[in-house]
Design an enzyme around this catalytic site. Structure first.
Site, PDB file in Angstrom:
ATOM      1  N   TYR A 164      14.019   5.357 -26.367  1.00 50.68           N
ATOM      2  CA  TYR A 164      15.109   6.072 -27.034  1.00 50.68           C
ATOM      3  C   TYR A 164      15.584   7.277 -26.224  1.00 50.68           C
ATOM      4  CZ  TYR A 164      17.668   8.879 -30.407  1.00 50.68           C
ATOM      5  OH  TYR A 164      18.632   9.630 -31.028  1.00 50.68           O
ATOM      6  N   LYS A 168      19.484   8.112 -24.307  1.00 53.37           N
ATOM      7  CA  LYS A 168      20.416   9.205 -24.546  1.00 53.37           C
ATOM      8  C   LYS A 168      20.690   9.981 -23.259  1.00 53.37           C
ATOM      9  CE  LYS A 168      21.082   8.330 -28.873  1.00 53.37           C
ATOM     10  NZ  LYS A 168      22.385   7.808 -29.342  1.00 53.37           N
TER      11      LYS A 168
END
Length: 241
Positions: A164, A168
């Site tokens: 994750y 980003k």
């Protein structure tokens, strides 16, 4: 330049719940006609019903950001329904599985990485590029990519999540590339950090409301023509990354 009417139109992906729904509601409150992008038909229809009951001019758009065909069909739906697009908020995102050390960097499951990137990065590129012809019909097109300070190489916030968080980081990098590409146009692209928001994404165990998380996206979606480009922002201003 808008080819149907002067109403500003915004597409929010993943808009059936949480921060995405709050962004849709907030943009509607300032006069946008909102296209509610979501995969689940029932949840999308329910979100549109709630928005319309609250006075928001909105319509649903079937949209799976991981599917080329779905994204192309969504662009066709918006063209047919609205004729142009003024704002794109790339909000759809996933955290990815974490069980069994799947996001511990020392035991990282590469299939989880691929799945997270498919939505959080490739999905943003897929949707953005499909919507560009519609955005170019706007007098003041804006693109907002919903990121996270967990992707900041400077802050290194939150627990280690090796699928994750890097997704980003890459999203921030892609945002900067789009901003460079559009530097001599009226298309303004930025990334937003909503903060730690109480949604199903966080198990509803966070201090900020979806409305608070949506505020920075709404601000970036309504920037003036001399607004910042290629930046990463939260409520406090520039996020180091």
């Amino acid at each position: 330049m808008n080819n149907m009417n002067d109403t500003k139109v915004a597409l929010v992906t993943g808009a059936n719940k949480g921060i995405g729904f709050a962004i849709a509601q907030g943009l509607g409150a300032v006069g946008f006609r909102v296209a509610v992008g979501a995969r689940d038909d029932a949840r999308r229809e329910e979100a549109v019903k709630y928005l319309q009951a609250a006075g928001v001019d909105s319509f649903g758009v079937a949209l799976d950001v991981t599917s080329d065909d779905s994204v192309a069909a969504a662009a066709a739906t918006i063209e047919r329904t609205a004729g142009h697009l003024d704002v794109l908020v790339n909000n759809a995102g996933i955290a990815g599985r974490t069980d069994g050390g799947k996001q511990d960097p020392t035991t990282l499951d590469l299939d989880v990485v691929r799945t997270v990137l498919e939505t959080n990065v490739f999905g943003v590129v897929r949707v953005t590029n499909a919507m560009l012809p519609l955005l170019r019909r706007s007098d003041a097109p804006r693109i907002v990519n919903m990121s996270s300070n967990m992707g900041s190489l400077t802050m290194q916030a939150g627990p280690p999540l090796a699928a994750y968080a890097p997704s980003k980081t890459m999203l921030n990098g892609i945002t900067a590339q789009y901003a460079r590409r559009f530097s001599d146009t009226n298309i303004i692209v930025n990334a937003a950090c909503p903060g730690y928001v109480a949604t199903d994404f966080t198990g509803f165990n966070a201090p900020r409301t979806p409305e608070q998380g949506a505020a920075i996206a709404i601000r970036l979606a309504t920037l003036p023509d001399d607004g910042p480009r290629g930046g990463f922002f939260d409520d406090e201003g520039v996020v180091p990354w």
